[in-house]
Design a protein around this motif. Sequence first.
Motif, short mmCIF file in Angstrom:
data_model
loop_
_atom_site.label_atom_id
_atom_site.label_comp_id
_atom_site.label_asym_id
_atom_site.label_seq_id
_atom_site.Cartn_x
_atom_site.Cartn_y
_atom_site.Cartn_z
N TYR A 157 -0.71 5.09 -5.49
CA TYR A 157 -1.17 6.08 -6.45
C TYR A 157 -0.69 7.34 -6.10
CZ TYR A 157 -4.48 2.51 -6.71
OH TYR A 157 -5.21 1.01 -6.73
N CYS A 158 -0.52 7.64 -4.96
CA CYS A 158 0.25 9.17 -4.50
C CYS A 158 1.61 9.15 -3.99
CB CYS A 158 -0.72 10.01 -3.56
SG CYS A 158 -1.19 9.10 -2.23
N GLN A 201 -6.23 4.22 -0.14
CA GLN A 201 -6.28 3.60 -1.26
C GLN A 201 -7.72 3.61 -2.18
OE1 GLN A 201 -2.14 1.67 -2.13
NE2 GLN A 201 -3.82 0.22 -1.97
N CYS A 257 -7.90 7.30 -2.75
CA CYS A 257 -6.86 7.76 -3.61
C CYS A 257 -7.30 7.20 -5.10
CB CYS A 257 -5.75 7.55 -2.98
SG CYS A 257 -4.45 8.19 -3.64
N GLY A 258 -7.63 5.92 -4.99
CA GLY A 258 -7.57 5.35 -6.33
C GLY A 258 -8.83 5.61 -7.30
N LEU A 273 -7.22 6.47 -10.90
CA LEU A 273 -5.96 6.10 -11.12
C LEU A 273 -5.97 4.65 -10.82
CD1 LEU A 273 -4.63 8.82 -8.56
CD2 LEU A 273 -4.19 8.59 -10.97
N ARG A 274 -6.67 3.85 -10.12
CA ARG A 274 -6.70 2.52 -9.94
C ARG A 274 -6.74 1.56 -11.35
NH1 ARG A 274 -9.24 0.37 -6.30
NH2 ARG A 274 -9.90 2.08 -5.26
#
Length: 237
Positions: free
Chosen positions: A126-127, A140, A143-144, A159-160
């Motif tokens: 994602y990043c 993740q 982050c996701g 984002l996921r």
Amino acid sequence: MLRRFLMLTTHTLIVVTIIELMSAFLFSKGGMAAAGVSDDQVTSVCGHCDRAIPSSNIDLHFAHCSRNLEKCIVCGDMIPRKHAEEHFLSTHAPACCSLCSETMDRDILDVHKGENCPKRIVTCEYCEFPLPAIDLLEHQEVCGNRTELCYMCHKYIRLREMHSHVSRCTGAVSNVAESSRNTRALERERERAAGAPRRQPREFSPRRLLFTIAITGIAVLLGSLFFQRKPGRTPVN
């Protein structure tokens, strides 16, 4: 008739015997020399290294081979005796991973470092932040769940879920929402142009607060004095 058959059989046996004798002579050492085959083309297998060596040199080769060479018990290569231990340590001895310190066969060390080591460096999908593989899942998960604006429908998507959202997003819903926002903004602009009064926020300052408290206190004091009952005189009988 029988006599002729016996004579024919006898001649056949004599021919076969002659052929066998000639074959034995040709494949003997003297026969091969007579046939033009040199001693250098005749080979023997060394009992130490299992290599085919010219027969004329086999004794000299075996003496040198058995004194100076040693067969590796792992790969079977012939290694100089003075380098046998170095060969084993650098080629076949168990190796330690420089990342996670796990010990394993040297043959699988490269695969371990590239695919299986928990401390190998990977990047977040994602990043694209580099971090150890053992921490990737936890990273993740957080982050996701971050959101980004979809460039088609202008909605904020996690984002996921962005990849699957973009594959099926048509932007139709966002067009309706955008049209609604534009309509409300246009109405507000029309109200301002028509001169509709806007409610101004009331200003409030500490000085005005003190003034209000002082006036209130004076009013309370005057009221208490005005309404205070004077004590009456008692009549004398």
